[in-house]
Design a protein around this motif. Structure first.
Motif, PDB file in Angstrom:
ATOM      1  N   MET A  38       0.543  -1.250  -0.253  1.00 22.79           N
ATOM      2  CA  MET A  38       0.030   0.085   0.003  1.00 22.79           C
ATOM      3  C   MET A  38       0.758   1.031  -0.032  1.00 22.79           C
ATOM      4  O   MET A  38       2.450   0.943   0.654  1.00 22.79           O
ATOM      5  CB  MET A  38      -0.690  -0.023   1.106  1.00 22.79           C
ATOM      6  CG  MET A  38      -2.040  -1.222   1.325  1.00 22.79           C
ATOM      7  SD  MET A  38      -2.740  -1.842   0.055  1.00 22.79           S
ATOM      8  CE  MET A  38      -3.027  -0.641  -2.038  1.00 22.79           C
ATOM      9  N   GLY A  39      -0.002   2.235  -0.380  1.00 25.17           N
ATOM     10  CA  GLY A  39       1.287   3.863  -0.987  1.00 25.17           C
ATOM     11  C   GLY A  39       1.278   4.362   0.857  1.00 25.17           C
ATOM     12  O   GLY A  39       2.475   5.003   0.510  1.00 25.17           O
ATOM     13  N   GLN A  40       1.009   3.991   1.590  1.00 24.97           N
ATOM     14  CA  GLN A  40       1.470   4.606   3.268  1.00 24.97           C
ATOM     15  C   GLN A  40       2.169   3.199   3.709  1.00 24.97           C
ATOM     16  O   GLN A  40       2.799   3.900   4.429  1.00 24.97           O
ATOM     17  CB  GLN A  40       0.464   5.437   4.042  1.00 24.97           C
ATOM     18  CG  GLN A  40      -0.516   6.332   2.863  1.00 24.97           C
ATOM     19  CD  GLN A  40       0.546   7.130   1.670  1.00 24.97           C
ATOM     20  OE1 GLN A  40       0.808   7.697   2.543  1.00 24.97           O
ATOM     21  NE2 GLN A  40      -0.047   7.262   0.569  1.00 24.97           N
ATOM     22  N   GLU A  41       2.766   2.303   3.335  1.00 25.12           N
ATOM     23  CA  GLU A  41       3.447   1.672   4.255  1.00 25.12           C
ATOM     24  C   GLU A  41       5.160   2.042   4.455  1.00 25.12           C
ATOM     25  O   GLU A  41       5.439   1.330   3.197  1.00 25.12           O
ATOM     26  CB  GLU A  41       3.071  -0.024   4.460  1.00 25.12           C
ATOM     27  CG  GLU A  41       0.916   0.152   4.644  1.00 25.12           C
ATOM     28  CD  GLU A  41       1.225  -0.231   5.671  1.00 25.12           C
ATOM     29  OE1 GLU A  41       1.944  -0.361   6.237  1.00 25.12           O
ATOM     30  OE2 GLU A  41      -0.263   0.689   5.800  1.00 25.12           O
ATOM     31  N   THR A  42       5.778   1.681   5.029  1.00 23.48           N
ATOM     32  CA  THR A  42       6.968   1.400   5.148  1.00 23.48           C
ATOM     33  C   THR A  42       7.668   0.308   6.221  1.00 23.48           C
ATOM     34  O   THR A  42       7.536  -0.009   6.291  1.00 23.48           O
ATOM     35  CB  THR A  42       7.748   3.143   5.105  1.00 23.48           C
ATOM     36  OG1 THR A  42       7.128   2.637   7.191  1.00 23.48           O
ATOM     37  CG2 THR A  42       6.589   3.747   5.154  1.00 23.48           C
TER      38      THR A  42
ATOM     39  N   LEU B 268      -2.527   4.674  -2.937  1.00 28.53           N
ATOM     40  CA  LEU B 268      -2.297   3.548  -2.357  1.00 28.53           C
ATOM     41  C   LEU B 268      -2.076   2.452  -3.563  1.00 28.53           C
ATOM     42  O   LEU B 268      -2.205   1.553  -3.338  1.00 28.53           O
ATOM     43  CB  LEU B 268      -3.577   3.609  -1.727  1.00 28.53           C
ATOM     44  CG  LEU B 268      -3.823   4.486  -0.948  1.00 28.53           C
ATOM     45  CD1 LEU B 268      -5.224   4.042  -0.051  1.00 28.53           C
ATOM     46  CD2 LEU B 268      -2.649   4.660  -0.125  1.00 28.53           C
ATOM     47  N   GLU B 269      -1.929   2.684  -4.580  1.00 31.44           N
ATOM     48  CA  GLU B 269      -1.888   1.939  -5.495  1.00 31.44           C
ATOM     49  C   GLU B 269      -2.997   0.684  -6.078  1.00 31.44           C
ATOM     50  O   GLU B 269      -2.660  -0.640  -5.743  1.00 31.44           O
ATOM     51  CB  GLU B 269      -0.396   0.896  -5.808  1.00 31.44           C
ATOM     52  CG  GLU B 269       0.508   2.701  -5.645  1.00 31.44           C
ATOM     53  CD  GLU B 269       1.945   1.667  -4.989  1.00 31.44           C
ATOM     54  OE1 GLU B 269       1.813   0.207  -4.692  1.00 31.44           O
ATOM     55  OE2 GLU B 269       2.862   2.198  -5.114  1.00 31.44           O
ATOM     56  N   LEU B 270      -3.437   1.000  -6.071  1.00 32.93           N
ATOM     57  CA  LEU B 270      -5.638   0.318  -5.856  1.00 32.93           C
ATOM     58  C   LEU B 270      -5.580   0.297  -7.367  1.00 32.93           C
ATOM     59  O   LEU B 270      -5.788   0.966  -8.799  1.00 32.93           O
ATOM     60  CB  LEU B 270      -5.986   0.614  -5.402  1.00 32.93           C
ATOM     61  CG  LEU B 270      -5.936   0.935  -3.458  1.00 32.93           C
ATOM     62  CD1 LEU B 270      -7.385   1.657  -3.119  1.00 32.93           C
ATOM     63  CD2 LEU B 270      -5.500   0.168  -2.780  1.00 32.93           C
ATOM     64  N   GLU B 271      -6.273  -0.709  -7.581  1.00 35.39           N
ATOM     65  CA  GLU B 271      -6.965  -0.911  -8.970  1.00 35.39           C
ATOM     66  C   GLU B 271      -8.196  -1.020  -9.383  1.00 35.39           C
ATOM     67  O   GLU B 271      -9.118  -2.759  -9.003  1.00 35.39           O
ATOM     68  CB  GLU B 271      -6.671  -2.495  -9.486  1.00 35.39           C
ATOM     69  CG  GLU B 271      -4.521  -2.576  -9.786  1.00 35.39           C
ATOM     70  CD  GLU B 271      -3.498  -3.599 -10.350  1.00 35.39           C
ATOM     71  OE1 GLU B 271      -4.710  -4.790 -10.611  1.00 35.39           O
ATOM     72  OE2 GLU B 271      -2.884  -3.898 -10.244  1.00 35.39           O
TER      73      GLU B 271
END
Length: 382
Positions: free
Chosen positions: A1-5, A199-202
Motif C-alpha cells: 500500500m502507498g503509505q506502508e514502510t 495507494l496503488e489500487l486497481e
C-alpha cells in the motif's frame, strides 16, 4: 500500500487526499487518525459495500487503516447484480483485492433482480440493500459504509428536480441512515481516483458509467458540465449544500408525519367483504374459510383532510411502504389524495409496488366493524 514502510525506514509523507478521507471516516465512526493505536478487545465490525469501483475501493482502503489500528474490524460485501456478462468475475476480483487490503470477512453476494415495474436501476438498488441488510445481520456488523461522493449527491438532486420530486428526494442521500453511513459525501469523485492512485489500487471501471442510455450518466457527462460552464464553478458543491439543507427540513417533516401516521393507521388482515369475495374468486372456494388476504391499512378521511399537504402525502406514502410497496411517485400520491374530495371515482388508485388505495363507499359494510364510510383503504396484492 502507498503509505506502508518497512521498519526503520523514514515514513512516507501522507497523501493529503488520503488524510482528508481518513478524517471523514474517522469523524463519522468516532475514531482518531493520529496518536497511539488503541487496540480494544472484541472490536466492533463494520462492513464496506464495495463494487470494486474507485469510490468504494478507496473507501475500503481508508477503512483498512482503522482496522490496522485495532479499534474496529473491517469487512466488505460485494454484490453481484448479474446485470452484465462477466459480473461474477468482476465481483471475485474485487473481493480478492479487498482481502489483500486486510479486510475480513469479505462476502460476495449474488442477487436476482425483481423488477415490479420500477426499472432496472431501482430493482438493482433494492436487491443490493437487501443483500447488505442480510449480511450485516448475519455477521453482526455495527455499520455498513457506502462510497457515495459529492458528485453522486449533486446528480441525485438534479435527477430529483428533473422528475419534479419532493423534499425528501431533493435532500439526496443522508450521511447517516440507520446502520448505513456515507463518509465521502463531501469528497469529489476525482479525489477517490487520486486515493486509488496514491495507494496503488486497481479499481474496476463500470462500463455502464459511460452508457448515455442511462439518465444519470447523461446528467454526469452533459448536464453538470454545462451548468458549470454557464453558472460558474462550484455547481456540484452548491447542489450538495442544498441537499444538506433540505435534508434537515425533510427529517423534521418525516418525524411529524410518522407521529400522525401512528395515530391514524388502522391495520387489519384484509378480511373486508370486498376482499373476501375477491379471494374466493381468485383462489377458489376452498380458501374462503381461511383468510389469505394480504394485510390492509385504513386511514380516516377527515383526519387526513385536516393535515397539511406535506404531512398528508407522507402519511399515505408510509402506509404504502409498510404494506411492502415502494415509495410512490408524487403523481400517484396526488391521485390517491384526490379520493378525499369524494367528487369522482372511489378508486382504486394503483401505487407502485402492487399497492392500491380506494375509499370505502357510503354503503359498503365491513363485517364486525359496522359502517366504515369515511376511510381510505390501502392494500397490496400478492
Amino acid at each position: 500500500m502507498g503509505q506502508e514502510t518497512a521498519p526503520g525506514r523514514p515514513r512516507r509523507r501522507l497523501d493529503p487526499t488520503v488524510g482528508k478521507a481518513r478524517a471523514m471516516v474517522g469523524n463519522l465512526l468516532g475514531l482518531k487518525t493520529t496518536g497511539k493505536n488503541r487496540v480494544v478487545e472484541n472490536p466492533p465490525l463494520i462492513l464496506v459495500g464495495c463494487s470494486g469501483g474507485p469510490d468504494s475501493l478507496a473507501l475500503a482502503a481508508v477503512c483498512a487503516f482503522f482496522a490496522r489500528r485495532g479499534e474496529v474490524r473491517v469487512g466488505a460485501v460485494v454484490v453481484d447484480h448479474q446485470m452484465q456478462d462477466g459480473s461474477a468475475a468482476v465481483a471475485q476480483a474485487a473481493a480478492a483485492q479487498l482481502r489483500s487490503l486486510g479486510l475480513s470477512p469479505v462476502v460476495v453476494r449474488t442477487v436476482d433482480l425483481e423488477d415490479d415495474g420500477v426499472g432496472p436501476e431501482a430493482a438493482a438498488r433494492a436487491a443490493r440493500f437487501a443483500a447488505l441488510d442480510a449480511t450485516a445481520l448475519e455477521l453482526g456488523a455495527r455499520n455498513v459504509l457506502l462510497g457515495h461522493t459529492l458528485d453522486d449527491q449533486a446528480e441525485s438532486v438534479l435527477l430529483g428536480l428533473a422528475r419534479g420530486s419532493g423534499t425528501r428526494s431533493l435532500a439526496g442521500m443522508r450521511e447517516r441512515r440507520g446502520i448505513y453511513l456515507r463518509p465521502f459525501l463531501r469528497l469529489r469523485r476525482d479525489e477517490t481516483l487520486a486515493i486509488c492512485d496514491a495507494l496503488e489500487l486497481e479499481p474496476w471501471h463500470d462500463p455502464t458509467n459511460q452508457d448515455n442510455t442511462y439518465l444519470r450518466v447523461r446528467v454526469r457527462q452533459n448536464v453538470l458540465p454545462f451548468l458549470g460552464r454557464e453558472l460558474g464553478p462550484g455547481i456540484a458543491e452548491s447542489l450538495a449544500r442544498s441537499a444538506s439543507i433540505l435534508g434537515h427540513d425533510a427529517d423534521c417533516l418525516d418525524q411529524l408525519a410518522a407521529a400522525e401516521y401512528e395515530k391514524l393507521a388502522e391495520r387489519s388482515t384484509g378480511n373486508s367483504a370486498a376482499n373476501s369475495a375477491e379471494n374466493t374468486a381468485e383462489n377458489g372456494a376452498e380458501t374462503s374459510a381461511v383468510n389469505t388476504a394480504p394485510p390492509e391499512i385504513a386511514l380516516a378521511e377527515d383526519a387526513l383532510r385536516g393535515l397539511p399537504p406535506a404531512l398528508r402525502m407522507r402519511v399515505l406514502a408510509l402506509a404504502a411502504v409498510e404494506l411492502g410497496g415502494v415509495q410512490p411517485s408524487l403523481e400517484r400520491l396526488a391521485s390517491a389524495e384526490n379520493l378525499l374530495a369524494r367528487t369522482g371515482s372511489a378508486g382504486p388508485v394503483q401505487l407502485a409496488g402492487k399497492v392500491s388505495v380506494w375509499r370505502i363507499s357510503r354503503n359498503q359494510v365491513v363485517p364486525q366493524e359496522g359502517r366504515s364510510y369515511g376511510k381510505l383503504v390501502l392494500r397490496r396484492s400478492t
